[in-house]
Design a protein around this motif. Sequence first.
Motif, mmCIF file in Angstrom:
data_model
loop_
_atom_site.group_PDB
_atom_site.id
_atom_site.type_symbol
_atom_site.label_atom_id
_atom_site.label_comp_id
_atom_site.label_asym_id
_atom_site.label_seq_id
_atom_site.Cartn_x
_atom_site.Cartn_y
_atom_site.Cartn_z
ATOM 1 N N ARG A 30 28.440 56.833 32.773
ATOM 2 C CA ARG A 30 27.501 57.890 32.389
ATOM 3 C C ARG A 30 26.036 57.514 32.627
ATOM 4 N N HIS A 31 25.644 56.335 32.223
ATOM 5 C CA HIS A 31 24.238 55.943 32.337
ATOM 6 C C HIS A 31 24.141 54.435 32.518
ATOM 7 N N ILE A 32 22.928 53.952 32.750
ATOM 8 C CA ILE A 32 22.653 52.543 33.066
ATOM 9 C C ILE A 32 23.495 52.129 34.280
ATOM 10 N N LEU A 33 23.362 52.890 35.362
ATOM 11 C CA LEU A 33 24.153 52.629 36.561
ATOM 12 C C LEU A 33 23.433 51.729 37.565
ATOM 13 N N THR A 34 22.132 51.462 37.347
ATOM 14 C CA THR A 34 21.366 50.711 38.343
ATOM 15 C C THR A 34 21.826 49.266 38.452
ATOM 16 N N LYS A 35 22.251 48.677 37.358
ATOM 17 C CA LYS A 35 22.672 47.267 37.424
ATOM 18 C C LYS A 35 24.146 47.095 37.761
ATOM 19 N N LYS A 36 24.870 48.170 37.911
ATOM 20 C CA LYS A 36 26.284 48.077 38.250
ATOM 21 C C LYS A 36 26.455 48.148 39.769
ATOM 22 N N SER A 37 27.354 47.337 40.287
ATOM 23 C CA SER A 37 27.565 47.278 41.734
ATOM 24 C C SER A 37 28.275 48.546 42.207
ATOM 25 N N PRO A 38 28.115 48.886 43.488
ATOM 26 C CA PRO A 38 28.815 50.057 44.026
ATOM 27 C C PRO A 38 30.336 49.954 43.881
ATOM 28 N N LYS A 39 30.860 48.763 44.039
ATOM 29 C CA LYS A 39 32.306 48.565 43.884
ATOM 30 C C LYS A 39 32.743 48.876 42.459
ATOM 31 N N ARG A 43 35.163 51.982 41.074
ATOM 32 C CA ARG A 43 36.343 51.731 40.240
ATOM 33 C C ARG A 43 36.275 52.528 38.943
ATOM 34 N N LEU A 44 35.087 52.646 38.370
ATOM 35 C CA LEU A 44 34.929 53.400 37.125
ATOM 36 C C LEU A 44 35.134 54.896 37.336
ATOM 37 N N GLY A 45 34.992 55.365 38.567
ATOM 38 C CA GLY A 45 35.168 56.782 38.843
ATOM 39 C C GLY A 45 36.614 57.224 38.903
ATOM 40 N N LYS A 46 37.541 56.268 38.972
ATOM 41 C CA LYS A 46 38.953 56.609 39.074
ATOM 42 C C LYS A 46 39.587 56.696 37.692
#
Length: 67
Positions: A30-39, A43-46
């Motif tokens: 939902r938020h604080i996505l800048t520090k999370k890697s694209p990979k 994975r979180l989208g599934k």
Amino acid sequence: MPKQKTRKSVAKRLKQTGTGKFIHARPGKRHILTKKSPKRKARLGKNKELTGTFVSNTQKALPYGLQ
């Protein structure tokens, strides 16, 4: 005997597959996505299937299943 009530908070968070398994969206997208890697974000989208004791607790919370 009176009807059992469905726990609406659980019903809104889950979907039931054709075979009766429960799937849910993974938390953390939902938020604080800048520090999370694209990979990690991919994975979180599934969706994920419920396993273990969560299944038995869910079946008690949803006595009539999901429609």
